[in-house]
Design an enzyme around this catalytic site. Sequence first.
Site, short mmCIF file in Angstrom:
data_model
loop_
_atom_site.label_atom_id
_atom_site.label_comp_id
_atom_site.label_asym_id
_atom_site.label_seq_id
_atom_site.Cartn_x
_atom_site.Cartn_y
_atom_site.Cartn_z
N GLU A 100 88.99 -127.45 -23.28
CA GLU A 100 88.76 -127.77 -24.68
C GLU A 100 87.47 -128.57 -24.79
O GLU A 100 86.94 -129.06 -23.78
CB GLU A 100 89.95 -128.55 -25.24
CG GLU A 100 91.25 -127.75 -25.20
CD GLU A 100 92.43 -128.48 -25.82
OE1 GLU A 100 92.25 -129.64 -26.26
OE2 GLU A 100 93.52 -127.89 -25.87
N GLY A 144 87.76 -131.00 -20.21
CA GLY A 144 87.32 -130.00 -19.25
C GLY A 144 88.00 -130.23 -17.92
O GLY A 144 89.03 -129.63 -17.60
N SER A 145 87.46 -131.15 -17.13
CA SER A 145 88.06 -131.47 -15.83
C SER A 145 89.43 -132.12 -15.99
O SER A 145 90.31 -131.93 -15.15
CB SER A 145 87.14 -132.41 -15.05
OG SER A 145 85.91 -131.79 -14.74
N ARG A 173 56.24 -108.85 2.30
CA ARG A 173 55.16 -109.66 1.75
C ARG A 173 54.23 -110.13 2.87
O ARG A 173 54.68 -110.70 3.89
CB ARG A 173 55.75 -110.87 1.03
CG ARG A 173 54.75 -111.93 0.60
CD ARG A 173 53.83 -111.45 -0.49
NE ARG A 173 53.08 -112.55 -1.06
CZ ARG A 173 52.06 -112.41 -1.91
NH1 ARG A 173 51.67 -111.19 -2.26
NH2 ARG A 173 51.44 -113.46 -2.40
N GLY A 215 58.15 -117.34 -3.53
CA GLY A 215 57.02 -118.04 -4.13
C GLY A 215 56.98 -117.86 -5.63
O GLY A 215 58.01 -117.84 -6.30
N GLY A 216 55.78 -117.68 -6.17
CA GLY A 216 55.63 -117.50 -7.61
C GLY A 216 56.38 -116.30 -8.14
O GLY A 216 56.86 -116.30 -9.28
N GLU A 256 86.32 -123.59 -12.88
CA GLU A 256 87.51 -123.74 -12.02
C GLU A 256 87.54 -125.10 -11.32
O GLU A 256 88.10 -125.24 -10.23
CB GLU A 256 87.59 -122.62 -10.98
CG GLU A 256 87.73 -121.23 -11.58
CD GLU A 256 88.93 -121.12 -12.50
OE1 GLU A 256 90.06 -121.30 -12.03
OE2 GLU A 256 88.73 -120.85 -13.70
#
Length: 384
Positions: A126, A130-131, A269, A341-342, A365
């Site tokens: 709700e 939560g927890s 690469r 990388g990028g 969960e």
Amino acid sequence: MDFELTDEQEQMRQEVRRFGENEVLPHAKEYDVEEKYPHDIVDKAAEMSLTGMSIPVEYGGAGYSPLDNMIVAEELFSIDPGIGFCILASGFGCEAIMEFGTDEQKEEYLPDVAKGDAVSGAAISEPHAGSDVSSISTRAEKDGDEWIINGNKMWISNGTVGDFFVVLCQTDPDADGRYNGFSQIIVESDRDGFQADKITGKLGIRASDTAELIFDDVRVPEENLVGTQGMGFLQQMQFFDATRTGVAAQGVGIAKGAAERALEYAQEREQFGRPIGEFQAIQHKLADMHTKIEAARMLTYKSAWSVENTDGQITKLASMAKEYASRIAVDVANEAVQIHGGSGYVNDFDVERFYRDAKITQIYEGTTEIQKNIIARELQGKGF
């Protein structure tokens, strides 16, 4: 001690892998970007019994064991976590009906989910609970032979696509003991007073449908009560042992998928005139990633074995597996982006999506922090 999959399990794994590569992977980016539920792919998964894996054969399901389910989850999440989640969660909540429901409830609800004709959900969290599940405020009051439900639930999977939900409610707020007075009740989504509002803008698993559910004087018959009135919280805790093991398998799958893509990229690469996979820094990353995945997989499989054999360690193992595998998912996905990388920072490559998808495994969960609390309490013999 046998660490090999059976021939049947290996065949199942390969079939799920082929399904993922042929039916899921080509559309994964589209459903993620558009935050769209993959109805068509879920329907195809149902034809392979993937929407009813845990449902017993007598109700039209596959009757898979907990370990079988983990193998399937790992493979689907290694292809795409978002769509994989939609397939695996299409029967969410049915576990409560299978374990605690009446024969009539099983016959009414389980076959349609197994066939892919219905999607279910579990409504627990709700906005302010939560927890802390025991703090839920959604209320179900008896009126003759009906329950009247009021309240709202948050972060509910399958919220706007679900046909029915197993809803955790307060049925006796004055009951003695913090964990008493809760019950699970089946609510069909076509009931008057039921409303589902889709939540968008999620960081990851964006193909999955997540919603806030609102119950405004929703009436359901008394026979929609699942199990014993007042025992809903305890039923829910038992449910978590299996679902947390499932999240661990999701984490292993995410890590596996990210690591596979990182290895492939490292071999293709080139920098400084040779593949980056030949550089020791990259080799060490790949070695660490795959070692962590194998450790997480073994812990997850042991937890699945414990679920199936009702081993006394299940609660501890489930939380250990969930906490560790979710952490590894985030770590490995992070390293996969780093290796790219990028290129890993944009959605031209799958690792960007895996990195975003990984985080949720540390939240739903039961958060990482809650899992550590549970492990510590179990070690001291204090339970929840």
